[in-house]
Write a protein that holds these residues in place. Sequence first.
Motif, PDB file in Angstrom:
ATOM      1  N   GLU A  30      28.872  26.334  64.113  1.00 44.51           N
ATOM      2  CA  GLU A  30      28.995  27.406  63.117  1.00 44.51           C
ATOM      3  C   GLU A  30      30.359  27.357  62.431  1.00 44.51           C
ATOM      4  OE1 GLU A  30      27.619  30.912  61.123  1.00 44.51           O
ATOM      5  OE2 GLU A  30      26.550  29.469  62.369  1.00 44.51           O
ATOM      6  N   ARG A  31      31.414  27.134  63.208  1.00 44.53           N
ATOM      7  CA  ARG A  31      32.764  27.030  62.616  1.00 44.53           C
ATOM      8  C   ARG A  31      32.838  25.848  61.655  1.00 44.53           C
ATOM      9  NH1 ARG A  31      34.767  28.771  67.639  1.00 44.53           N
ATOM     10  NH2 ARG A  31      34.844  26.657  68.429  1.00 44.53           N
ATOM     11  N   GLU A  32      32.279  24.722  62.053  1.00 41.61           N
ATOM     12  CA  GLU A  32      32.331  23.535  61.185  1.00 41.61           C
ATOM     13  C   GLU A  32      31.490  23.741  59.929  1.00 41.61           C
ATOM     14  OE1 GLU A  32      31.330  20.021  63.359  1.00 41.61           O
ATOM     15  OE2 GLU A  32      32.961  20.322  64.797  1.00 41.61           O
ATOM     16  N   ARG A  33      30.348  24.409  60.072  1.00 39.27           N
ATOM     17  CA  ARG A  33      29.457  24.627  58.941  1.00 39.27           C
ATOM     18  C   ARG A  33      30.087  25.543  57.904  1.00 39.27           C
ATOM     19  NH1 ARG A  33      25.964  28.432  57.689  1.00 39.27           N
ATOM     20  NH2 ARG A  33      26.173  29.527  59.650  1.00 39.27           N
ATOM     21  N   THR A  34      30.888  26.499  58.334  1.00 43.91           N
ATOM     22  CA  THR A  34      31.487  27.459  57.405  1.00 43.91           C
ATOM     23  C   THR A  34      32.943  27.142  57.062  1.00 43.91           C
ATOM     24  OG1 THR A  34      32.086  28.913  59.232  1.00 43.91           O
ATOM     25  CG2 THR A  34      29.968  29.321  58.177  1.00 43.91           C
ATOM     26  N   ASP A  35      33.483  26.056  57.593  1.00 39.51           N
ATOM     27  CA  ASP A  35      34.873  25.678  57.341  1.00 39.51           C
ATOM     28  C   ASP A  35      35.034  25.248  55.884  1.00 39.51           C
ATOM     29  OD1 ASP A  35      37.563  24.929  57.761  1.00 39.51           O
ATOM     30  OD2 ASP A  35      36.949  22.850  58.153  1.00 39.51           O
ATOM     31  N   PRO A  36      35.943  25.882  55.135  1.00 39.43           N
ATOM     32  CA  PRO A  36      36.118  25.537  53.717  1.00 39.43           C
ATOM     33  C   PRO A  36      36.479  24.065  53.490  1.00 39.43           C
ATOM     34  CG  PRO A  36      37.295  27.567  54.229  1.00 39.43           C
ATOM     35  CD  PRO A  36      36.800  26.998  55.531  1.00 39.43           C
ATOM     36  N   ARG A  41      34.811  18.906  51.320  1.00 34.30           N
ATOM     37  CA  ARG A  41      34.622  17.467  51.532  1.00 34.30           C
ATOM     38  C   ARG A  41      33.184  17.059  51.178  1.00 34.30           C
ATOM     39  NH1 ARG A  41      35.735  16.804  57.064  1.00 34.30           N
ATOM     40  NH2 ARG A  41      37.848  17.412  56.516  1.00 34.30           N
ATOM     41  N   GLU A  42      32.221  17.873  51.581  1.00 34.22           N
ATOM     42  CA  GLU A  42      30.821  17.577  51.260  1.00 34.22           C
ATOM     43  C   GLU A  42      30.578  17.633  49.756  1.00 34.22           C
ATOM     44  OE1 GLU A  42      28.205  16.621  53.221  1.00 34.22           O
ATOM     45  OE2 GLU A  42      29.703  16.420  54.806  1.00 34.22           O
ATOM     46  N   LEU A  43      31.161  18.618  49.088  1.00 34.18           N
ATOM     47  CA  LEU A  43      30.996  18.726  47.637  1.00 34.18           C
ATOM     48  C   LEU A  43      31.660  17.551  46.921  1.00 34.18           C
ATOM     49  CD1 LEU A  43      31.563  22.563  47.174  1.00 34.18           C
ATOM     50  CD2 LEU A  43      29.389  21.318  47.112  1.00 34.18           C
TER      51      LEU A  43
END
Length: 78
Positions: A30-36, A41-43
């Motif tokens: 959850e922390r990694e999924r919501t980490d800005p 980086r994905e964008l």
Amino acid sequence: MGPLSLILGLPLAPVRGLITLAELLRRQAERERTDPVTVRRELERLDDAVASGEMSDHDRQRAQQQILGQAQPRQEAR
């Protein structure tokens, strides 16, 4: 905790440990999924894929919506 309940609870210790581990992994994911930083980086990877011709602009927009939707913190029902 009395000695009797300790002895009777020992067979469940591995199950409790597994539940604790699963909860820890869920919180980390959850922390990694919501980490800005991870979201950015994905964008950026999407932008690079469009720039190199690996992905269309339409596909990028759909992927961006998915990434940004996943980045929203989920409400926990407890």
